[in-house]
Design a protein around this motif. Structure first.
Motif, mmCIF file in Angstrom:
data_model
loop_
_atom_site.group_PDB
_atom_site.id
_atom_site.type_symbol
_atom_site.label_atom_id
_atom_site.label_comp_id
_atom_site.label_asym_id
_atom_site.label_seq_id
_atom_site.Cartn_x
_atom_site.Cartn_y
_atom_site.Cartn_z
ATOM 1 N N PHE A 187 -33.031 -38.785 -15.706
ATOM 2 C CA PHE A 187 -33.549 -38.984 -14.090
ATOM 3 C C PHE A 187 -34.449 -38.331 -13.056
ATOM 4 O O PHE A 187 -33.712 -37.242 -13.326
ATOM 5 N N PRO A 188 -35.326 -38.565 -13.171
ATOM 6 C CA PRO A 188 -36.263 -37.841 -12.093
ATOM 7 C C PRO A 188 -35.258 -37.742 -10.780
ATOM 8 O O PRO A 188 -34.626 -38.765 -9.692
ATOM 9 N N PHE A 228 -33.047 -36.838 -21.335
ATOM 10 C CA PHE A 228 -34.336 -37.573 -22.092
ATOM 11 C C PHE A 228 -35.702 -37.160 -20.797
ATOM 12 O O PHE A 228 -36.742 -36.972 -20.708
ATOM 13 N N TYR A 229 -35.282 -36.751 -20.161
ATOM 14 C CA TYR A 229 -35.971 -36.651 -19.077
ATOM 15 C C TYR A 229 -36.375 -35.049 -18.396
ATOM 16 O O TYR A 229 -37.287 -34.443 -18.978
ATOM 17 N N SER A 230 -35.244 -33.750 -18.740
ATOM 18 C CA SER A 230 -35.650 -32.831 -18.046
ATOM 19 C C SER A 230 -34.403 -32.483 -18.833
ATOM 20 O O SER A 230 -33.069 -32.626 -19.167
ATOM 21 N N THR A 231 -34.442 -30.313 -19.864
ATOM 22 C CA THR A 231 -33.697 -29.922 -19.774
ATOM 23 C C THR A 231 -33.783 -28.285 -18.992
ATOM 24 O O THR A 231 -35.308 -28.422 -18.892
ATOM 25 N N VAL A 232 -32.620 -28.037 -18.910
ATOM 26 C CA VAL A 232 -32.469 -26.561 -18.147
ATOM 27 C C VAL A 232 -33.549 -25.459 -18.658
ATOM 28 O O VAL A 232 -33.983 -24.991 -18.016
ATOM 29 N N ILE A 233 -33.292 -25.179 -20.291
ATOM 30 C CA ILE A 233 -33.716 -24.028 -21.014
ATOM 31 C C ILE A 233 -34.934 -24.940 -21.641
ATOM 32 O O ILE A 233 -34.352 -24.823 -23.095
#
Ligand code: RM4
Ligand code: MN
Ligand code: MN
Length: 431
Positions: A187-188, A228-233
Motif C-alpha cells: 500500500f502507498p 505489489f506496490y513498492s519494493t525496496v531493492i
C-alpha cells in the motif's frame, strides 16, 4: 535401493546413431563459416567452455500461486536434487555447479554433501539466503520485511541467517552469497522509502563484514512481487548504489525476469559491465512479469543481445569481468530436467552466436552511423544455425548429441518414479 544413473556407455551408444549426420552438418557449417573467415573450431571450443549453474530448486516441479502439479519421481531431499543436477550435467556437460537455497536445502552434514557432489563431478556456486518466508520454529516473522523491517530484532534475525549461509558455504566450498529480499509494501504509505533503504544498507553492512576477503556478495533486485506496490531493492540503479556503498565485494545480479516488460536489459548489462559491478545472472524468460519461463523460450533475440554485450566485454578484456551464470526458472508444465537441459543449450546458442558477430564490421557501421548495417551484422550472427557446433561440443565433452532424446530413452524419470515414491507434499520452491 540402488540409485539409477545414466551411464557414459549409454550416452556413447546413443551418440553413435547420430554421429554421421552430425559430422555432415558440422562440416557443412565449417565451410560456410570459413567463407566468412571464421574458424568453426574456435567456436566449438567456446561452446565447450561455457559454464552455467543449476539452482537446486529448479529440479522440482514449480508452481503458481494457484496450484502445483507435482511430477512423479521428484527429488525429495537435497541429495536427490543433486542426483538430478548430476543427470543434467552428464547429458549437457556445461552445468557442473549447483546453487543451494537455504534453508530449503540446509544440509545436516555439509561436508558429506560436498563429498556427494564431488563424486558426481559437481561443485557449489553462489548460495542463496531466504528471508522471504517464515521457517518452522523461527522466532520472528518476515511478514512485514526482513533486512529492512522496522523492528531491529527482525533485522538482526535476518542478518544472522545470512551469516549462517556464509558459514555453511565455507564448508561447501564456494565464495559467493546471493541476497534477494522480498521487502516492500502493498500500500502507498506502508513504508518510508528512504528509511527502508537506509535499514537495508545498515543490515547489509553487517553481512558484508562477515564475508571472507576473497568472497563476493550478489545483490539481486526485483521490480515487484511478492510486494505489489513498492519494493525496496526494486531496480538496477538502487542495486548499483547499494553495491557501491557496500564496497568492492558487492556486485549486482541481474535476474532477467525482474524488470518491467520491454525494459532494455542489455543496456543494464552494458552499464553494469562499464561500472565494474556485474555479478552475473539468473537466466529465465518472461512475457508479463517474473514468469520464470525457460531461458530463450520467448525472447531468444534478447538473450542473444545480452550475450552480445557479455562477449564484447570478454573480447575487450575488461578487468575483473567474471560474471556468474545461473538458471532461475519455474518448470510448471515440463519435466524440469528436460527444461534445464534445453535452457543450458539456449544459453550456449546465444553465447556462440555472440562470438560470431563481426565486431570490426559492427564498429565500422556504428562509426559511420549506418544503423541498418549495424543491425544486419547482428542479425547475420543471430540467424546462423549453430546447433551443429553445440552438439559437437557436447559430444566431444562426453555429453549427449541430443540430450532430451537420450534422457527419454534412458527412462530416467520412470525409474525415479519407482525409486522415489512421494512421501509428502514437496514445496513449490518458487514464490
Ligand atoms: C525470487 C528470486 C530469487 C529466487 C527466488 C526463489 O523471485 O528470483 O533469486 O531465489 O525467487
Ligand atoms: Mn532470481
Ligand atoms: Mn525471480
Amino acid at each position: 535401493m540402488a540409485h539409477f544413473e545414466i551411464e557414459d556407455a549409454f550416452i556413447a551408444e546413443h551418440n553413435a546413431k547420430a554421429k554421421t549426420e552430425l559430422a555432415q552438418d558440422y562440416d557443412h557449417l565449417a565451410v560456410q563459416l570459413h567463407r566468412k573467415n571464421v574458424d568453426i573450431e574456435n567456436l566449438t571450443a567456446k561452446a565447450q567452455a561455457l559454464r552455467v549453474a543449476i539452482p537446486s530448486w529448479d529440479v522440482g516441479t514449480g508452481g503458481t500461486r494457484f496450484a502445483r502439479f507435482p511430477m512423479p519421481g521428484e527429488p525429495r531431499d537435497v541429495y536427490e536434487k543433486l542426483q538430478d543436477c548430476a543427470t543434467v550435467f552428464k547429458l549437457v556437460r556445461c552445468t557442473p555447479a549447483v546453487s543451494l537455497h537455504i534453508p530449503w536445502d540446509k544440509p545436516g552434514d555439509p561436508s558429506a554433501l560436498r563429498r556427494f557432489a564431488r563424486e558426481r563431478g559437481l561443485h557449489f556456486d553462489a548460495m542463496n539466503s531466504n528471508t522471504f518466508q517464515d521457517q518452522p520454529g523461527q522466532d520472528l516473522s518476515y511478514k512485514f520485511g526482513s533486512l529492512t523491517h522496522p523492528d531491529a530484532a527482525v533485522r538482526r534475525q535476518a542478518v544472522e541467517h545470512n551469516i549462517d549461509c556464509i558459514e555453511i558455504r565455507k564448508v561447501l566450498g564456494s565464495k559467493a552469497l546471493t541476497v534477494w529480499i522480498a521487502d516492500g509494501g502493498n500500500f502507498p504509505g506502508q513504508l518510508h522509502p528512504r528509511r527502508a533503504l537506509e535499514r537495508y544498507l545498515e543490515s547489509m553492512h553487517v553481512i558484508y563484514q562477515a564475508l571472507p576477503d576473497n568472497w563476493r556478495v550478489f545483490l539481486e533486485h526485483k521490480l515487484y512481487e511478492p510486494a505489489f506496490y513498492s519494493t525496496v531493492i526494486n531496480d538496477w540503479g538502487t542495486s548499483y548504489y547499494c553495491a557501491r556503498e557496500l564496497g568492492p565485494k558487492a556486485l549486482c545480479l541481474v535476474d532477467l525476469g525482474h524488470h518491467a516488460p520491454n525494459v532494455n536489459i542489455e543496456m543494464i548489462v552494458a552499464r553494469l559491465i562499464q561500472f565494474g559491478k556485474l555479478a552475473g545472472f539468473h537466466f529465465n524468460d518472461s512475457k508479463y512479469g517474473d514468469d520464470d519461463l525457460d531461458a530463450g523460450s520467448i525472447k531468444p533475440f534478447q538473450l542473444f543481445l545480452i550475450f552480445n554485450e557479455l562477449v564484447d566485454a570478454e573480447l575487450c578484456g575488461i578487468p575483473y569481468f567474471d560474471p556468474a551464470y545461473m538458471l532461475d526458472q519455474s518448470h510448471n508444465v515440463t519435466d524440469p530436467i528436460e527444461s534445464l537441459m534445453m535452457s543450458a543449450v539456449e544459453l550456449t546458442r546465444a553465447y556462440v552466436q555472440a562470438h560470431l558477430v563481426d565486431r570490426q564490421a559492427l564498429t565500422d557501421a556504428q562509426e559511420k552511423c549506418d544503423a541498418l548495417q549495424a543491425l544486419a551484422v547482428l542479425k547475420d550472427a543471430f540467424n546462423t544455425d549453430v546447433r551443429p557446433i553445440i552438439a559437437m561440443a557436447r559430444d566431444r565433452s562426453g555429453g549427449a548429441i541430443d540430450p532430451v532424446r537420450a534422457y527419454r530413452a534412458s527412462r530416467y524419470r520412470q525409474r525415479k518414479a519407482a525409486e522415489r515414491p512421494a512421501e509428502h507434499q514437496v514445496s513449490a520452491g518458487i514464490v
